[in-house]
Enzyme design. Structure first.
Site, PDB file in Angstrom:
ATOM      1  N   ASP A  55       0.846  -1.195   0.000  1.00  0.00           N
ATOM      2  CA  ASP A  55       0.000   0.000   0.000  1.00  0.00           C
ATOM      3  C   ASP A  55       0.881   1.243   0.000  1.00  0.00           C
ATOM      4  O   ASP A  55       1.756   1.380   0.853  1.00  0.00           O
ATOM      5  CB  ASP A  55      -0.899  -0.010   1.242  1.00  0.00           C
ATOM      6  CG  ASP A  55      -1.662   1.293   1.396  1.00  0.00           C
ATOM      7  OD1 ASP A  55      -2.560   1.546   0.567  1.00  0.00           O
ATOM      8  OD2 ASP A  55      -1.365   2.043   2.339  1.00  0.00           O
ATOM      9  N   ASP A 177      -0.505  -6.611   9.925  1.00  0.00           N
ATOM     10  CA  ASP A 177      -0.452  -6.685   8.464  1.00  0.00           C
ATOM     11  C   ASP A 177       0.812  -5.930   8.047  1.00  0.00           C
ATOM     12  O   ASP A 177       0.876  -4.696   8.153  1.00  0.00           O
ATOM     13  CB  ASP A 177      -1.710  -6.053   7.861  1.00  0.00           C
ATOM     14  CG  ASP A 177      -1.981  -6.520   6.445  1.00  0.00           C
ATOM     15  OD1 ASP A 177      -1.286  -7.442   5.964  1.00  0.00           O
ATOM     16  OD2 ASP A 177      -2.902  -5.968   5.816  1.00  0.00           O
TER      17      ASP A 177
END
Length: 220
Positions: A55, A177
């Site tokens: 991301d 994560d």
């Protein structure tokens, strides 16, 4: 007779080695866990599940630009999105300037995994939280990041932690994560969703950029 006793003992030992699992109520069994109890523990430390993601946004803590280049420090160093009740226990649906931006944790592999590939036990990194993982929070399946208790509360109150959805679907009170935009997790470490222990540590134990200069949201 002696060989029979040895065989039975060996079977018992192998069963003991492979049957570890969280005893908190949960819906799915980890592929291979080394952690036991509620909250699940290994070598005296609480356990967590991990995944990786890629991301390039500012994340829930507003770091850098939109989008960031893959070599920006929050994308190339060891950073992570924490589950909803870890990143903001007081307001777990919040996704901007969450209360625990910038906290750091030492993660050490156990030799287990919830759904990926185990890493060799004892591999440790220090990660910094810069994003939120809300997958499963408030939903029918609490998946990986929808725990109803914070990991700290789960450790402090094991009795309540036993309840369904107070840990994730695999029975872990915490989920990390891990940022993998520069392939630092999958290629650099060779990690593919290992089970880990977690311990909150001072961020000086890790290697990070300048939070105050680069991130809009304050460091916890």
């Amino acid at each position: 007779m002696p060989s029979c006793i040895f065989t039975v003992s060996l079977i018992f030992c192998l069963t003991s080695l492979t049957s570890a699992e969280s005893s908190c109520q949960h819906t799915e069994s980890p592929k291979e866990s080394k952690c036991e109890g509620c909250p699940p523990m290994f070598n005296g430390k609480p356990c967590a599940s991990t995944t990786w993601y890629n991301d390039l946004t500012k994340g829930a803590c507003g770091c850098g630009n939109e989008p960031n280049p893959p070599d920006f420090w929050t994308k190339s160093k060891y950073t992570a999105a924490g589950n909803a009740m870890m990143i903001d226990p007081g307001n777990p649906t919040n996704s901007w300037c969450v209360s625990n931006c910038g906290l750091c944790f030492e993660l050490c592999t156990t030799g287990g995994t919830h759904n990926g590939e185990p890493a060799s036990p004892g591999e440790c990194i220090v990660v910094q939280l810069e994003n939120r993982c809300g997958d499963g929070y408030g939903e029918a399946s609490n998946y990986l990041c929808g725990q109803n208790m914070s990991p700290w509360d789960c450790v402090a109150d094991p009795g309540t932690c036993q309840g369904m959805k107070n840990t994730n679907m695999y029975g872990y009170p915490a989920h990390f994560d891990l940022q993998n935009a520069a392939l630092q997790i999958t290629d650099g470490l060779g990690w593919h969703n290992p089970e880990v222990t977690w311990e909150q540590v001072d961020c000086s134990q890790g290697d990070f950029g300048d939070w105050d200069a680069d991130c809009y949201c304050p460091h916890a």
